[in-house]
Structure formats: C-alpha cells, structure tokens
Write a protein that holds these residues in place. Sequence first.
Motif, mmCIF file in Angstrom:
data_model
loop_
_atom_site.group_PDB
_atom_site.id
_atom_site.type_symbol
_atom_site.label_atom_id
_atom_site.label_comp_id
_atom_site.label_asym_id
_atom_site.label_seq_id
_atom_site.Cartn_x
_atom_site.Cartn_y
_atom_site.Cartn_z
ATOM 1 N N ARG A 158 16.038 58.570 67.592
ATOM 2 C CA ARG A 158 15.564 59.954 67.585
ATOM 3 C C ARG A 158 15.764 60.612 68.944
ATOM 4 N NH1 ARG A 158 12.669 56.689 64.409
ATOM 5 N NH2 ARG A 158 12.261 57.363 62.268
ATOM 6 N N ILE A 159 15.865 61.938 68.888
ATOM 7 C CA ILE A 159 16.103 62.738 70.083
ATOM 8 C C ILE A 159 15.142 63.913 70.076
ATOM 9 C CG2 ILE A 159 17.778 64.169 71.333
ATOM 10 C CD1 ILE A 159 19.967 62.651 69.776
ATOM 11 N N ILE A 160 14.608 64.242 71.249
ATOM 12 C CA ILE A 160 13.923 65.518 71.449
ATOM 13 C C ILE A 160 14.750 66.270 72.493
ATOM 14 C CG2 ILE A 160 12.321 64.462 73.116
ATOM 15 C CD1 ILE A 160 10.287 66.643 72.330
ATOM 16 N N GLY A 161 15.061 67.508 72.198
ATOM 17 C CA GLY A 161 15.929 68.259 73.095
ATOM 18 C C GLY A 161 15.485 69.688 73.252
ATOM 19 N N ALA A 162 16.032 70.348 74.262
ATOM 20 C CA ALA A 162 15.719 71.756 74.522
ATOM 21 C C ALA A 162 16.990 72.456 74.977
ATOM 22 C CB ALA A 162 14.620 71.893 75.576
ATOM 23 N N LEU A 163 17.202 73.645 74.438
ATOM 24 C CA LEU A 163 18.372 74.458 74.750
ATOM 25 C C LEU A 163 17.938 75.710 75.497
ATOM 26 C CD1 LEU A 163 21.313 75.484 74.404
ATOM 27 C CD2 LEU A 163 20.642 76.289 72.121
ATOM 28 N N ASN A 164 18.449 75.894 76.716
ATOM 29 C CA ASN A 164 18.124 77.080 77.501
ATOM 30 C C ASN A 164 18.851 78.289 76.922
ATOM 31 O OD1 ASN A 164 18.540 79.111 79.776
ATOM 32 N ND2 ASN A 164 17.108 77.676 80.737
ATOM 33 N N ALA A 165 18.094 79.329 76.584
ATOM 34 C CA ALA A 165 18.647 80.478 75.867
ATOM 35 C C ALA A 165 19.590 81.319 76.711
ATOM 36 C CB ALA A 165 17.512 81.356 75.338
ATOM 37 N N LEU A 166 19.487 81.239 78.029
ATOM 38 C CA LEU A 166 20.332 82.069 78.894
ATOM 39 C C LEU A 166 21.540 81.330 79.447
ATOM 40 C CD1 LEU A 166 17.682 84.060 80.963
ATOM 41 C CD2 LEU A 166 19.114 84.902 79.092
ATOM 42 N N THR A 167 21.390 80.043 79.707
ATOM 43 C CA THR A 167 22.469 79.292 80.354
ATOM 44 C C THR A 167 23.208 78.355 79.407
ATOM 45 O OG1 THR A 167 21.060 77.424 81.008
ATOM 46 C CG2 THR A 167 21.146 79.338 82.498
ATOM 47 N N GLY A 168 22.571 77.970 78.289
ATOM 48 C CA GLY A 168 23.174 76.979 77.418
ATOM 49 C C GLY A 168 22.985 75.557 77.911
ATOM 50 N N ARG A 169 22.126 75.354 78.912
ATOM 51 C CA ARG A 169 21.852 74.003 79.390
ATOM 52 C C ARG A 169 21.040 73.245 78.340
ATOM 53 N NH1 ARG A 169 17.957 74.540 83.263
ATOM 54 N NH2 ARG A 169 16.445 73.591 81.849
ATOM 55 N N VAL A 170 21.358 71.973 78.165
ATOM 56 C CA VAL A 170 20.643 71.118 77.224
ATOM 57 C C VAL A 170 19.964 69.986 77.982
ATOM 58 C CG1 VAL A 170 20.860 69.535 75.273
ATOM 59 C CG2 VAL A 170 22.201 71.657 75.315
ATOM 60 N N ASP A 171 18.670 69.870 77.795
ATOM 61 C CA ASP A 171 17.905 68.724 78.289
ATOM 62 C C ASP A 171 17.477 67.913 77.077
ATOM 63 O OD1 ASP A 171 17.452 69.386 81.294
ATOM 64 O OD2 ASP A 171 16.891 71.234 80.258
ATOM 65 N N PHE A 172 17.451 66.591 77.210
ATOM 66 C CA PHE A 172 17.057 65.778 76.058
ATOM 67 C C PHE A 172 16.481 64.451 76.507
ATOM 68 C CE2 PHE A 172 21.306 64.330 77.006
ATOM 69 C CZ PHE A 172 21.312 62.980 76.674
ATOM 70 N N LEU A 173 15.783 63.827 75.573
ATOM 71 C CA LEU A 173 15.186 62.507 75.768
ATOM 72 C C LEU A 173 15.350 61.775 74.448
ATOM 73 C CD1 LEU A 173 13.337 60.648 77.581
ATOM 74 C CD2 LEU A 173 11.392 61.784 76.487
ATOM 75 N N ASP A 174 15.828 60.538 74.473
ATOM 76 C CA ASP A 174 16.014 59.800 73.223
ATOM 77 C C ASP A 174 15.167 58.540 73.234
ATOM 78 O OD1 ASP A 174 17.716 58.583 75.181
ATOM 79 O OD2 ASP A 174 18.798 57.580 73.563
ATOM 80 N N ALA A 175 14.773 58.122 72.044
ATOM 81 C CA ALA A 175 13.901 56.954 71.913
ATOM 82 C C ALA A 175 13.877 56.504 70.460
ATOM 83 C CB ALA A 175 12.485 57.271 72.386
ATOM 84 N N TYR A 176 13.359 55.299 70.241
ATOM 85 C CA TYR A 176 13.216 54.801 68.870
ATOM 86 C C TYR A 176 12.237 55.675 68.088
ATOM 87 C CZ TYR A 176 11.737 51.801 65.029
ATOM 88 O OH TYR A 176 11.416 51.312 63.787
ATOM 89 N N ILE A 177 11.165 56.088 68.749
ATOM 90 C CA ILE A 177 10.170 56.968 68.137
ATOM 91 C C ILE A 177 9.912 58.142 69.072
ATOM 92 C CG2 ILE A 177 7.740 57.196 67.447
ATOM 93 C CD1 ILE A 177 7.798 54.316 66.530
ATOM 94 N N VAL A 178 9.883 59.349 68.523
ATOM 95 C CA VAL A 178 9.463 60.528 69.278
ATOM 96 C C VAL A 178 8.135 60.981 68.689
ATOM 97 C CG1 VAL A 178 9.963 62.919 69.849
ATOM 98 C CG2 VAL A 178 11.795 61.230 69.913
#
Length: 265
Positions: free
Chosen positions: A121-141
């Motif tokens: 599983r992945i939890i991620g975030a997309l910056n609306a102005l720059t298109g930068r993606v931050d994410f964190l992955d793990a067996y369980i979120v």
Amino acid sequence: MAVTDTSPPPSRWTLRTIRATFAIFRDLTLGGVWRSLERQGIALRSGAVQHYSPDPEYMTKYEHLCKCLNDAAAAPDRVALVFLDEMGYTRWPEPGPDWTGTAPAPPPETDRAASPNRTWRIIGALNALTGRVDFLDAYIVGRAKVIQFYGQLNGADPGAERLLVVQDNWSIHTHEDVLTALSRWPRIEPVWLPTDSPWLNPIEKLWRWLRQDVLKLHRLAGDWASLRGRVNQFLGQFAAGSQDLLRYVGLSGKGKLAQALRVPP
C-alpha cells in the motif's frame, strides 16, 4: 441486423437509424452520413459516467475546495495545497491490452510466476501547484502511517504558513488519534472532500497512470522487491514536481479545478 416493427427501440443513435429518421440523409451511403455529420460538428463519442455524490453539503465543500485552490495560487510562498490519497497493489499483474499476434495466437497473459499473491500500500500527496509527489509505502497504511506521513508532509513545505491537505472521508483520516496528532503541526489544515467524489481528487489519476504504465501485465511477479522498486521509481520521478503530471491529472488546462487555480486579474 435490421430493425423490424417488433424490435425494441434502440437506446442510442446509429448511422442506419439516423439515415432512416432524417430525410436529408435518405439518399446517402452510411459513409456519406458519417461525413455529413462530421461537417456539422457531430461525432461518435463515448458517454461519460454521471458523477454522483450523496453528500448534502456537496456544493459547500466543493466551493470551499475551490477557495482553497485559489488561496494557494494567490500566495504560493505562504500557502501550499496537496491532494492526499491511498492506493494498494498486488504482486500479481493486472490484466490489460498489449501488442501481440492476432488470433489464433494466445492473448497476453498475466503471468503470476507461480508466486503467492501479496499486497502493498501507498499513501501519497500531489502538490496542486508544482506537481511534486510525496509518498510513503508500507504493508499496511493505517493510523500510524497516516500520522507519519503528515510529519513527512510538514517537512516537505517548511516555508508555507498554511499547508492545506485535501482528502476524502476514510475513517482513518478522521480517527481521533490522527486528529489529535495533527495538533503537532498547527499549520496543517485538512480540507474534506464531499462523500464519494473521487473526481475531485486529482491524485486518483496519478494512481491510474501508475497502474497503466507499471502494474498492468508486468513481468515481475517472481521478483516482489523489484516490482515495489519499480512502483517507487515511477512515483519518485515526480519528486521535484512536474507540469506534465499537472496536465495529466487536470490541474493545468481548462478543467474546473485548474480554473480554480487561476488568480483573477
């Protein structure tokens, strides 16, 4: 098949029914009907799914989202806005189209490499102005990972006075432990989407892109670590932002959310 007097009425127009219904087309071939319609700006198009949210506060939340987008566009040095979401994928490849020999050659196969299935599983975030993606992955979120990811987001935009995090109403997002943890980062403001409205969360389209390019018919079922590395590599390409990604997800262009990012002159 020809339409008869006892046939049920068709649900959609066809070239044959158009020709039979309108006198101006009666003497044309089906190809002639097609070309005539094109000259008049009429084309065969796929229908769109009607979006529906049961949330009685849909318009209030939608207007608040648009205001938040406008706030971020008007003061990008002081206000950051990201769209947050989670997704999961499995070790076994997803089916999809690919170029291969015509029948009777066999179709593309989702080769499982005789491996047991697993989920990541992945939890991620997309910056609306720059298109930068931050994410964190793990067996369980779950709660712990959501809280950890909030801390990661807080460090990703250290200069912003406000960090607006747009997200859906998954029970983990609104869990007491998560909301209590948010007090550590007072500049983070959750922005709640209307219930069942994924079309208002552009990061959903990033997940679609990931599935299309990496997960459909992949050949790594026998190498779980490499598959996860390929997924992380795909997301990592957006670590510095991407205008192409913003266009792909509808945050740049003529869409409603893109329009909300434009600052009035």
